[in-house]
Design an enzyme around this catalytic site. Sequence first.
Site, PDB file in Angstrom:
ATOM      1  CE  LYS A  51      -4.261  -1.977   0.629  1.00 30.65           C
ATOM      2  NZ  LYS A  51      -5.394  -2.005   1.238  1.00 30.65           N
ATOM      3  CE  LYS A 110      -5.429  -8.510  -2.331  1.00 34.62           C
ATOM      4  NZ  LYS A 110      -6.524  -8.469  -1.306  1.00 34.62           N
ATOM      5  CE  LYS A 114     -12.868  -5.650  -0.461  1.00 39.14           C
ATOM      6  NZ  LYS A 114     -12.639  -4.911   0.681  1.00 39.14           N
TER       7      LYS A 114
HETATM    8  P1  ATP Z   1      -7.763  -4.655  -0.781  1.00 41.73           P
HETATM    9  O1  ATP Z   1      -7.805  -5.473  -2.236  1.00 41.73           O
HETATM   10  O2  ATP Z   1      -8.648  -3.501  -1.099  1.00 41.73           O
HETATM   11  O3  ATP Z   1      -6.836  -4.555  -0.008  1.00 41.73           O
HETATM   12  P2  ATP Z   1      -9.145  -6.862   0.369  1.00 41.73           P
HETATM   13  O4  ATP Z   1     -10.179  -7.375  -0.592  1.00 41.73           O
HETATM   14  O5  ATP Z   1      -8.046  -7.669   0.326  1.00 41.73           O
HETATM   15  O6  ATP Z   1      -8.823  -5.373   0.037  1.00 41.73           O
HETATM   16  P3  ATP Z   1     -10.844  -7.600   2.636  1.00 41.73           P
HETATM   17  O7  ATP Z   1     -12.113  -7.176   1.828  1.00 41.73           O
HETATM   18  O8  ATP Z   1     -10.813  -7.142   4.013  1.00 41.73           O
HETATM   19  O9  ATP Z   1      -9.578  -6.901   1.730  1.00 41.73           O
HETATM   20  O10 ATP Z   1     -10.806  -9.031   2.321  1.00 41.73           O
HETATM   21  C1  ATP Z   1     -11.761  -9.939   2.876  1.00 41.73           C
HETATM   22  C2  ATP Z   1     -11.111 -11.391   2.524  1.00 41.73           C
HETATM   23  O11 ATP Z   1     -11.157 -11.846   1.255  1.00 41.73           O
HETATM   24  C3  ATP Z   1      -9.987 -11.868   3.195  1.00 41.73           C
HETATM   25  O12 ATP Z   1     -10.222 -13.097   3.915  1.00 41.73           O
HETATM   26  C4  ATP Z   1      -8.947 -11.881   2.161  1.00 41.73           C
HETATM   27  O13 ATP Z   1      -7.906 -12.659   2.085  1.00 41.73           O
HETATM   28  C5  ATP Z   1      -9.921 -12.282   1.003  1.00 41.73           C
HETATM   29  N1  ATP Z   1      -9.439 -12.027  -0.358  1.00 41.73           N
HETATM   30  C6  ATP Z   1      -9.327 -10.702  -0.948  1.00 41.73           C
HETATM   31  N2  ATP Z   1      -8.778 -10.889  -2.236  1.00 41.73           N
HETATM   32  C7  ATP Z   1      -8.719 -11.923  -2.440  1.00 41.73           C
HETATM   33  C8  ATP Z   1      -8.400 -12.693  -3.786  1.00 41.73           C
HETATM   34  N3  ATP Z   1      -7.962 -11.941  -4.778  1.00 41.73           N
HETATM   35  N4  ATP Z   1      -8.403 -14.054  -3.800  1.00 41.73           N
HETATM   36  C9  ATP Z   1      -8.664 -14.519  -2.670  1.00 41.73           C
HETATM   37  N5  ATP Z   1      -9.080 -14.148  -1.408  1.00 41.73           N
HETATM   38  C10 ATP Z   1      -9.163 -12.951  -1.449  1.00 41.73           C
END
Ligand code: ATP
Length: 331
Positions: A114, A196, A199
Amino acid sequence: MKRIVSGIKPTGTLTLGNYLGAIKQFVKLQQKMTDCEFYLFIADMHAITTRQVPAELRKRTLDIAAMYLACGLDRERTVLYIQSEIPQQTELGYILQSNVYMGELERMTQYKDKVAKQETSITSSLFTYPALMAADIILYDADYVPVGDDQKQHLELTRTIAQRFNNYYGDFFTVPEPLIPEVGARIMDLQNPEKKMSKSDENDKGYISMFDDEASIRRKIRSAVTDSFGIIRFDPENQPGLANLLTIYASCTDQSIEEIKDQYQDKSYKEFKDDLAEVVVGVLKPIHDAYQTIVKSQELQDILDHGRDIASDYAFKKMRKCKRKIGVGRK
Ligand code: ATP
Ligand code: LTN
């Protein structure tokens, strides 16, 4: 009874990665681990580590709560709540900041990524985030924490923090174990399969939102980056885009990658992508329909009130004991 705890930040839109890596696992675990309680929350205090528009944050918080339910969580066995409504979580987060070292926080890759993206206006809470995340988990004495692969490092630090606290003050917190799915733990970006699916990405072609309409889902899958080999096989190193699509297919259908590969052996990428689009639409459409009813319902509000009351009760008692242990306040 064993307790499972996990959370999702209300930043940006929920993606297919969040669904396959996290929410789908919660639903599956509920079916498998019938003797466990599920504490699931919306991590709005984590969201404000980066700038949020207040009205949007509040809306997304409810959207995620509704999505959790729309995905099929058992309402009777889920304690669903909003992180900021349990002040003890933030209070313990502060206490845990005194049980984690700067060097440990500096090693966190999510923080480093980040910072690399943002460079300026890095808040101090973004840096101390893992202490709050540890509090979210150990306040409830979680036994297991289902998360995607990207959260593994935070979970390891949570364990370190809990053990350190226990070593100094005497056994007090349960040391949690991560639960990371075998398939779907790391769904990659459709345009850049080296990173990855996220969002908070500016390029919305790289991710499928759980709110996307059918046409957008089809369009995004059709334009997903593959390669020029033209052979359907699972080779993440040389064909990362295709490997990601195979993973999405496997994770959505609960088939093995092996099976899918065999099924599409003589097919073109186009045929595979068309079928994958149908699979993803087939998964997301019913969830989206259910979400639309739930998000406006009084039932959602009642579930969140109930979740807050149950979580508060546990949190209040645990924090009272915690403060006694560390010697703050009067006895
Ligand atoms: P950002 O991408 O904005 O950092 P994030 O999606 O990683 O946000 P959260 O919304 O808190 O953050 O994630 C919620 C859950 O989704 C966590 O358990 C995270 O590990 C999982 N997750 C997030 N992105 C992925 C992905 N691309 N593939 C699998 N699991 C994911
Ligand atoms: N840090 C996580 C979200 C999160 C979480 C938690 C996950 C906050 N608190 C507690 C599991 C348990 C993320 O950035 N994805």
